[in-house]
Scaffold this motif. Structure first.
Motif, PDB file in Angstrom:
ATOM      1  N   GLN A   6      -7.340   4.936   9.321  1.00  0.00           N
ATOM      2  CA  GLN A   6      -7.323   5.277  10.784  1.00  0.00           C
ATOM      3  C   GLN A   6      -5.802   4.638  11.423  1.00  0.00           C
ATOM      4  N   LYS A   7      -5.582   3.462  11.097  1.00  0.00           N
ATOM      5  CA  LYS A   7      -4.425   2.894  11.680  1.00  0.00           C
ATOM      6  C   LYS A   7      -3.290   3.633  11.206  1.00  0.00           C
ATOM      7  N   GLU A   8      -2.937   4.031   9.891  1.00  0.00           N
ATOM      8  CA  GLU A   8      -1.735   4.931   9.363  1.00  0.00           C
ATOM      9  C   GLU A   8      -1.778   6.093   9.961  1.00  0.00           C
ATOM     10  N   VAL A   9      -2.857   6.890  10.181  1.00  0.00           N
ATOM     11  CA  VAL A   9      -3.172   8.095  10.759  1.00  0.00           C
ATOM     12  C   VAL A   9      -2.962   8.434  11.901  1.00  0.00           C
ATOM     13  N   THR A  10      -3.479   7.660  12.720  1.00  0.00           N
ATOM     14  CA  THR A  10      -3.567   7.759  14.327  1.00  0.00           C
ATOM     15  C   THR A  10      -2.539   7.049  14.876  1.00  0.00           C
ATOM     16  N   GLU A  11      -2.300   5.774  14.588  1.00  0.00           N
ATOM     17  CA  GLU A  11      -1.477   4.789  15.080  1.00  0.00           C
ATOM     18  C   GLU A  11       0.067   4.990  14.754  1.00  0.00           C
ATOM     19  N   ARG A  12       0.261   4.853  13.291  1.00  0.00           N
ATOM     20  CA  ARG A  12       1.804   4.852  12.800  1.00  0.00           C
ATOM     21  C   ARG A  12       2.217   6.261  12.798  1.00  0.00           C
ATOM     22  N   LYS A  13       1.508   7.219  12.194  1.00  0.00           N
ATOM     23  CA  LYS A  13       2.195   8.685  12.074  1.00  0.00           C
ATOM     24  C   LYS A  13       1.671   9.651  13.003  1.00  0.00           C
ATOM     25  N   LYS A  14       0.746   9.234  13.860  1.00  0.00           N
ATOM     26  CA  LYS A  14       0.141  10.106  14.798  1.00  0.00           C
ATOM     27  C   LYS A  14       0.133  11.678  14.401  1.00  0.00           C
ATOM     28  N   TRP A  15      -0.631  11.632  13.199  1.00  0.00           N
ATOM     29  CA  TRP A  15      -0.776  13.044  12.446  1.00  0.00           C
ATOM     30  C   TRP A  15      -2.046  13.477  13.303  1.00  0.00           C
ATOM     31  N   SER A  17      -5.860  12.581  16.067  1.00  0.00           N
ATOM     32  CA  SER A  17      -6.427  11.670  17.020  1.00  0.00           C
ATOM     33  C   SER A  17      -7.559  10.746  16.736  1.00  0.00           C
ATOM     34  N   ASP A  18      -7.715   9.835  17.697  1.00  0.00           N
ATOM     35  CA  ASP A  18      -8.975   9.211  17.039  1.00  0.00           C
ATOM     36  C   ASP A  18     -10.227   9.925  17.032  1.00  0.00           C
ATOM     37  N   GLY A  19     -10.643  10.862  17.810  1.00  0.00           N
ATOM     38  CA  GLY A  19     -11.722  11.819  17.483  1.00  0.00           C
ATOM     39  C   GLY A  19     -11.686  12.421  16.316  1.00  0.00           C
ATOM     40  N   ASP A  20     -10.536  12.889  15.724  1.00  0.00           N
ATOM     41  CA  ASP A  20     -10.396  13.478  14.495  1.00  0.00           C
ATOM     42  C   ASP A  20     -10.610  12.730  13.476  1.00  0.00           C
ATOM     43  N   ILE A  21     -10.388  11.411  13.465  1.00  0.00           N
ATOM     44  CA  ILE A  21     -10.662  10.490  12.491  1.00  0.00           C
ATOM     45  C   ILE A  21     -12.309  10.261  12.437  1.00  0.00           C
ATOM     46  N   LEU A  22     -12.951  10.351  13.654  1.00  0.00           N
ATOM     47  CA  LEU A  22     -14.305   9.961  13.592  1.00  0.00           C
ATOM     48  C   LEU A  22     -15.092  11.163  13.008  1.00  0.00           C
ATOM     49  N   ASP A  23     -14.430  12.390  13.112  1.00  0.00           N
ATOM     50  CA  ASP A  23     -15.033  13.598  12.687  1.00  0.00           C
ATOM     51  C   ASP A  23     -14.901  13.703  11.149  1.00  0.00           C
ATOM     52  N   ILE A  24     -13.782  13.288  10.566  1.00  0.00           N
ATOM     53  CA  ILE A  24     -13.228  13.078   9.084  1.00  0.00           C
ATOM     54  C   ILE A  24     -14.116  12.106   8.588  1.00  0.00           C
ATOM     55  N   VAL A  25     -14.386  11.012   9.082  1.00  0.00           N
ATOM     56  CA  VAL A  25     -15.289  10.138   8.585  1.00  0.00           C
ATOM     57  C   VAL A  25     -16.769  10.627   8.482  1.00  0.00           C
ATOM     58  N   ALA A  26     -17.125  11.121   9.371  1.00  0.00           N
ATOM     59  CA  ALA A  26     -18.580  11.749   9.420  1.00  0.00           C
ATOM     60  C   ALA A  26     -18.660  12.833   8.547  1.00  0.00           C
ATOM     61  N   ILE A  27     -17.808  13.734   8.078  1.00  0.00           N
ATOM     62  CA  ILE A  27     -17.584  14.614   7.115  1.00  0.00           C
ATOM     63  C   ILE A  27     -17.711  13.881   5.690  1.00  0.00           C
ATOM     64  N   ALA A  28     -16.714  13.091   5.481  1.00  0.00           N
ATOM     65  CA  ALA A  28     -16.423  12.498   4.322  1.00  0.00           C
ATOM     66  C   ALA A  28     -17.637  11.628   4.054  1.00  0.00           C
ATOM     67  N   GLY A  44      -5.053  14.778   4.466  1.00  0.00           N
ATOM     68  CA  GLY A  44      -4.167  15.459   3.504  1.00  0.00           C
ATOM     69  C   GLY A  44      -4.027  17.202   3.816  1.00  0.00           C
ATOM     70  N   TYR A  45      -5.385  17.662   4.089  1.00  0.00           N
ATOM     71  CA  TYR A  45      -5.769  18.936   4.083  1.00  0.00           C
ATOM     72  C   TYR A  45      -5.371  19.558   5.724  1.00  0.00           C
ATOM     73  N   ARG A  46      -5.645  18.724   6.589  1.00  0.00           N
ATOM     74  CA  ARG A  46      -5.403  19.039   8.219  1.00  0.00           C
ATOM     75  C   ARG A  46      -3.798  18.724   8.147  1.00  0.00           C
ATOM     76  N   VAL A  47      -3.013  17.842   7.715  1.00  0.00           N
ATOM     77  CA  VAL A  47      -1.804  17.836   7.901  1.00  0.00           C
ATOM     78  C   VAL A  47      -0.759  18.717   6.887  1.00  0.00           C
ATOM     79  N   ALA A  48      -1.243  19.213   5.992  1.00  0.00           N
ATOM     80  CA  ALA A  48      -0.367  20.125   4.908  1.00  0.00           C
ATOM     81  C   ALA A  48      -1.099  20.992   4.251  1.00  0.00           C
ATOM     82  N   GLY A  49      -2.460  21.263   4.318  1.00  0.00           N
ATOM     83  CA  GLY A  49      -2.916  22.397   3.716  1.00  0.00           C
ATOM     84  C   GLY A  49      -3.348  22.054   2.258  1.00  0.00           C
ATOM     85  N   PHE A  50      -3.462  22.858   1.430  1.00  0.00           N
ATOM     86  CA  PHE A  50      -4.048  22.543   0.131  1.00  0.00           C
ATOM     87  C   PHE A  50      -3.244  21.419  -0.626  1.00  0.00           C
TER      88      PHE A  50
END
Length: 158
Positions: A6-15, A17-28, A44-50
């Motif tokens: 969460q810190k790396e993807v939402t705060e540092r890289k800003k790839w 949002s926090d809501g997206d991370i919550l969805d990804i964690v639920a799916i994961a 990785g898929y959301r940022v750069a596909g396969f």
């Protein structure tokens, strides 16, 4: 791993949002396998596909695999050492703290209401004390969420 991702993807890289991370964690959490690998694959898929998913998965798995192989050879010689056993007890406590932090972070972002609290308590009791299969608990929680969101959407539509 969740707070780190969460810190790396939402705060540092800003790839994402926090809501997206919550969805990804639920799916994961609802897919088989370790949550760190599943989360990295989805990010990785959301940022750069396969190829993003492929590289993110390899990037999460390979270093851990190599480190665990190296440590297993070393620890097999010291497994009866009391200091090593104390170290693992401390590691367990640290892991628990990270899980509680991730739980609190997700709790703050989730919608709150009577249904949410009832589902949370029911899932905890079913999985923790009644020994209900965790897959069944997840499916029941998902069904409850779908039903309540459908009912809420119909009420808004009227």
């Amino acid at each position: 791993m969740i707070p780190l991702i969460q810190k790396e993807v939402t705060e540092r890289k800003k790839w994402l949002s926090d809501g997206d991370i919550l969805d990804i964690v639920a799916i994961a959490e609802s897919t088989p396998g370790p949550i760190a690998i599943n989360s990295a694959t989805f990010v990785g898929y959301r940022v750069a596909g396969f190829w993003g998913a492929f590289c993110a998965t390899v990037g999460v798995v390979l270093p851990s695999f190599l480190i665990i192989v190296a440590i297993s050879f070393i620890l097999s010689q010291f497994q009866d050492n009391q200091m090593v056993q104390y170290a693992f007890a401390g590691i367990r406590a640290g892991v628990l703290a990270l899980i509680v932090k991730a739980l609190y972070s997700m709790y703050r972002q989730c919608p709150k209401g009577v249904v949410s609290y009832v589902v949370m308590a029911g899932a905890f009791l079913a999985a923790g004390f009644l020994k209900v299969n965790v897959l069944m608990v997840i499916l029941c929680c998902a069904a409850t969420g779908l039903i309540t969101s459908t009912i809420a959407a119909r009420r808004v539509g009227k």
